[in-house]
Design an enzyme around this catalytic site. Structure first.
Site, mmCIF file in Angstrom:
data_model
loop_
_atom_site.group_PDB
_atom_site.id
_atom_site.type_symbol
_atom_site.label_atom_id
_atom_site.label_comp_id
_atom_site.label_asym_id
_atom_site.label_seq_id
_atom_site.Cartn_x
_atom_site.Cartn_y
_atom_site.Cartn_z
ATOM 1 N N LYS A 196 0.850 -1.196 0.000
ATOM 2 C CA LYS A 196 0.000 0.000 0.000
ATOM 3 C C LYS A 196 0.882 1.241 0.000
ATOM 4 O O LYS A 196 1.832 1.330 0.782
ATOM 5 C CB LYS A 196 -0.871 -0.010 1.260
ATOM 6 C CG LYS A 196 -1.464 1.360 1.638
ATOM 7 C CD LYS A 196 -2.522 1.220 2.701
ATOM 8 C CE LYS A 196 -2.921 2.559 3.299
ATOM 9 N NZ LYS A 196 -4.070 2.451 4.205
ATOM 10 N N LYS A 198 0.877 5.241 0.725
ATOM 11 C CA LYS A 198 0.173 6.403 1.263
ATOM 12 C C LYS A 198 0.362 7.562 0.297
ATOM 13 O O LYS A 198 1.481 8.042 0.086
ATOM 14 C CB LYS A 198 0.772 6.726 2.643
ATOM 15 C CG LYS A 198 0.333 8.000 3.292
ATOM 16 C CD LYS A 198 -1.138 8.084 3.570
ATOM 17 C CE LYS A 198 -1.728 6.863 4.257
ATOM 18 N NZ LYS A 198 -3.147 6.929 4.523
ATOM 19 N N ASP A 227 -3.649 5.181 -1.349
ATOM 20 C CA ASP A 227 -4.542 5.857 -0.400
ATOM 21 C C ASP A 227 -4.229 7.350 -0.310
ATOM 22 O O ASP A 227 -3.383 7.766 0.485
ATOM 23 C CB ASP A 227 -4.377 5.203 0.986
ATOM 24 C CG ASP A 227 -5.238 5.868 2.049
ATOM 25 O OD1 ASP A 227 -6.101 6.693 1.696
ATOM 26 O OD2 ASP A 227 -5.053 5.548 3.240
ATOM 27 N N PRO A 228 -4.914 8.204 -1.117
ATOM 28 C CA PRO A 228 -4.664 9.653 -1.049
ATOM 29 C C PRO A 228 -5.391 10.355 0.098
ATOM 30 O O PRO A 228 -5.409 11.595 0.159
ATOM 31 C CB PRO A 228 -5.170 10.162 -2.405
ATOM 32 C CG PRO A 228 -5.520 8.956 -3.216
ATOM 33 C CD PRO A 228 -5.792 7.849 -2.247
ATOM 34 N N ASN A 229 -6.003 9.579 0.984
ATOM 35 C CA ASN A 229 -6.675 10.145 2.159
ATOM 36 C C ASN A 229 -7.657 11.267 1.814
ATOM 37 O O ASN A 229 -7.696 12.321 2.481
ATOM 38 C CB ASN A 229 -5.664 10.619 3.223
ATOM 39 C CG ASN A 229 -5.186 9.477 4.109
ATOM 40 O OD1 ASN A 229 -3.992 9.272 4.267
ATOM 41 N ND2 ASN A 229 -6.108 8.710 4.675
ATOM 42 N N GLU A 252 -8.050 3.410 -2.182
ATOM 43 C CA GLU A 252 -8.554 3.738 -0.844
ATOM 44 C C GLU A 252 -8.789 5.236 -0.688
ATOM 45 O O GLU A 252 -7.871 6.035 -0.875
ATOM 46 C CB GLU A 252 -7.499 3.235 0.155
ATOM 47 C CG GLU A 252 -7.927 3.290 1.600
ATOM 48 C CD GLU A 252 -6.859 2.659 2.504
ATOM 49 O OE1 GLU A 252 -6.251 1.619 2.143
ATOM 50 O OE2 GLU A 252 -6.606 3.234 3.587
ATOM 51 N N ASN A 275 -11.364 4.040 5.037
ATOM 52 C CA ASN A 275 -11.356 4.172 6.492
ATOM 53 C C ASN A 275 -11.691 5.617 6.857
ATOM 54 O O ASN A 275 -11.455 6.066 7.957
ATOM 55 C CB ASN A 275 -10.005 3.777 7.095
ATOM 56 C CG ASN A 275 -8.869 4.658 6.631
ATOM 57 O OD1 ASN A 275 -8.248 4.380 5.601
ATOM 58 N ND2 ASN A 275 -8.559 5.711 7.364
ATOM 59 N N HIS A 326 -7.333 -1.268 8.867
ATOM 60 C CA HIS A 326 -6.597 -0.003 8.879
ATOM 61 C C HIS A 326 -5.620 0.038 10.061
ATOM 62 O O HIS A 326 -5.787 -0.666 11.044
ATOM 63 C CB HIS A 326 -7.641 1.119 9.010
ATOM 64 C CG HIS A 326 -7.087 2.443 9.377
ATOM 65 N ND1 HIS A 326 -7.048 2.918 10.676
ATOM 66 C CD2 HIS A 326 -6.552 3.419 8.610
ATOM 67 C CE1 HIS A 326 -6.524 4.125 10.681
ATOM 68 N NE2 HIS A 326 -6.208 4.459 9.445
ATOM 69 N N SER A 327 -4.618 0.901 9.944
ATOM 70 C CA SER A 327 -3.683 1.040 11.066
ATOM 71 C C SER A 327 -3.188 2.470 11.213
ATOM 72 O O SER A 327 -3.364 3.306 10.331
ATOM 73 C CB SER A 327 -2.506 0.080 10.843
ATOM 74 O OG SER A 327 -1.273 0.734 10.849
ATOM 75 N N ARG A 408 -1.471 14.680 18.052
ATOM 76 C CA ARG A 408 -0.926 14.571 16.695
ATOM 77 C C ARG A 408 -1.313 15.818 15.902
ATOM 78 O O ARG A 408 -2.486 16.183 15.857
ATOM 79 C CB ARG A 408 -1.478 13.311 16.028
ATOM 80 C CG ARG A 408 -0.950 13.144 14.627
ATOM 81 C CD ARG A 408 -1.307 11.798 14.026
ATOM 82 N NE ARG A 408 -0.845 11.750 12.638
ATOM 83 C CZ ARG A 408 -1.052 10.750 11.806
ATOM 84 N NH1 ARG A 408 -1.703 9.680 12.204
ATOM 85 N NH2 ARG A 408 -0.592 10.800 10.572
HETATM 86 O O1 GKR Z 1 0.040 7.477 9.491
HETATM 87 O O2 GKR Z 1 0.067 9.175 8.154
HETATM 88 C C1 GKR Z 1 -0.438 8.136 8.577
HETATM 89 C C2 GKR Z 1 -1.701 7.646 7.925
HETATM 90 O O3 GKR Z 1 -2.144 8.605 7.001
HETATM 91 C C3 GKR Z 1 -2.767 7.352 8.943
HETATM 92 O O4 GKR Z 1 -2.929 8.429 9.819
HETATM 93 C C4 GKR Z 1 -4.107 7.015 8.322
HETATM 94 O O5 GKR Z 1 -5.084 6.975 9.313
HETATM 95 O O6 GKR Z 1 -3.158 4.830 7.832
HETATM 96 C C5 GKR Z 1 -4.184 5.677 7.688
HETATM 97 C C6 GKR Z 1 -5.064 5.488 6.503
HETATM 98 O O7 GKR Z 1 -5.068 4.415 5.956
HETATM 99 O O8 GKR Z 1 -5.785 6.407 6.134
HETATM 100 MG MG MG Z 2 -6.668 4.936 4.588
#
Ligand code: GKR
Ligand code: MG
Length: 428
Positions: A196, A198, A227-229, A252, A275, A326-327, A408
């Protein structure tokens, strides 16, 4: 058996300068460790993301928990709801991580109680969840764009003597070549098969190119995820998604909200996962009505615990949703809980996320848990199968006190590197 005490210990663990849509990871990630103690000398452990607000909510929960029978999960959970009230789903916030407090409090305490019940009955936690359907739980390689360094007191903590993954972990990865090197080092060390990335960090085309580079390096069979959040528009998500059809295992949270996700889902053949847009039971009707995603990433930390995650799994099965996990940055208590949960969830068929390779410290006796061929073996020991290393916990608590972080905030960290940088809920 009665609960006689509950200790809450905030800790700080070193964390590398990982990039995401909301900025940059601080040199330390915060976690809270909960230890519930009983009158027959047993203790159970839970772990959740940390902040001053979470610590004080957990402290406030002590009065609900102390004096109760640890097997009375429903009464304890109701006591927590009565004490704190319910939290609206909007309390989650726009950032990649979940800012709700009460779900995390419930989760930390429930996991500690499962650990206790397991120790009291001599059974592993997965048995208390219905029994294992798999002996080994697969995890995925979780790649991040990153600056040089491995986190900690020396700024971003470069150790010239590091070897193997520890050396690779501190290298910068800011382009497709860096991402592929990171992936190769991580997969070599831990044996992960799924990968995966990020995203949400660089312009979409650069991230699409990184996925194509991974596809080329690891071959057509390697399950890849991006995963572009949620910081891409619907149009960007569709445009990028079209270039990734046939390449991604799942896509994602490219965009924000169930309606937008549903539009993207309709335009593409790649399954969408989340998530961020379906994160609580209140969201399930919307998810079903709109078809916002094909796969839900469960997380016992923010779905409210292990039982809630099993309930989510059943809902996913009923409504034809896939299930992944998810983590966030974490240590071994969370990892053990994730593994027991995954072992007891029949339809959790995707390799789970974990940030664990990015961390180097531990609070459990015996040190870091080991992945073999990308998987974690689920122990048969009572409870979570782990014991607390009190000296390590004290050290990481001291690190929490001196690191100066209270929650955070990746935007503030990013501004230290790029002055004036601000988080945008939708960037491209
Ligand atoms: O640790 O920067 C990170 C991730 O972006 C995390 O905060 C996300 O919650 O792992 C996550 C995700 O899958 O969106
Ligand atoms: Mg995610």
């Amino acid at each position: 058996m009665k609960i006689t005490d509950m200790h809450v210990t905030p800790i700080a663990i070193t964390d590398p300068p990982l990039l995401n849509a909301a900025g940059l990871h601080a040199p330390y990630a915060l976690r809270a460790v909960v230890e519930v103690v009983t009158d027959n000398g047993l203790y159970g452990l839970g772990e959740v993301p940390g902040s001053v607000a979470t610590t004080s909510a957990l402290e406030a929960a002590r009065e609900v928990v102390i004096g109760k029978d640890p097997f009375q999960l429903n009464a304890i959970q109701q006591g927590l709801f009565d004490h704190f009230g319910q939290e609206g789903a909007t309390a989650r916030g726009d950032q990649p991580w979940d800012k709700r407090r009460i779900v995390h409090v419930n989760s930390a305490i429930e996991v500690a109680l499962f650990d206790l019940m397991g120790k009291a009955t001599g059974r592993p936690v997965c048995d208390l969840l219905g029994g294992r359907v798999r002996e080994r739980v697969d995890f995925s390689a979780y790649l991040f764009y990153k600056y040089e360094g491995a986190g900690g007191e020396l700024g971003f903590g470069v150790d010239p003597n590091a070897a193997g993954w520890a050396a690779a972990r501190q290298q910068a990865a800011l382009d497709p070549e860096g991402v592929v090197k990171e992936a190769q080092a991580m997969c070599k060390e831990f044996g992960f098969k799924s990968i995966k990335l990020k995203g949400g960090v660089f312009p979409p085309d650069e991230e699409v190119a990184a996925i194509h580079a991974l596809h080329e390096a690891f071959g057509a069979g390697a399950p890849l995820r991006l995963d572009p959040n949620a910081i891409w528009t619907v149009e960007t998500s569709i445009e990028a998604g079209r270039k990734l059809e046939g390449v991604l295992e799942y896509y994602e949270d490219p965009t924000r909200g169930q309606e937008n996700m549903a539009q993207v889902a309709r335009a593409l053949s790649i399954p969408l996962a989340t998530n961020m847009c379906t994160t609580s039971f209140d969201h399930i009707p919307g998810s079903v009505q709109l078809g916002s995603e094909a796969i839900i990433l469960s997380d016992h930390h923010f779905w409210g615990g292990l039982r809630a995650s099993i309930e989510l799994a059943r809902i996913c099965q009923v409504f034809g949703r896939g299930l992944s996990m998810h983590s966030n940055s974490h240590v071994g208590i969370s990892l053990a809980a994730m593994a027991h949960l995954a072992a007891a969830t029949p339809n959790l068929t995707y390799a789970c996320d974990t940030h664990y390779p990015w961390q180097s410290e531990e609070v459990i006796v015996g040190g870091r848990l080991k992945f073999e061929e990308g998987a974690l073996e689920v122990t048969n020991e009572p409870g979570l199968g782990i014991e607390l290393d009190r000296a390590a916990l004290a050290k990481l608590h001291e690190q929490y006190k001196t690191c100066g972080l209270t929650e955070r905030n990746d935007e503030i960290e990013m501004q230290k590197v790029q002055p004036g940088w601000t988080f945008q809920a939708t960037r491209w």
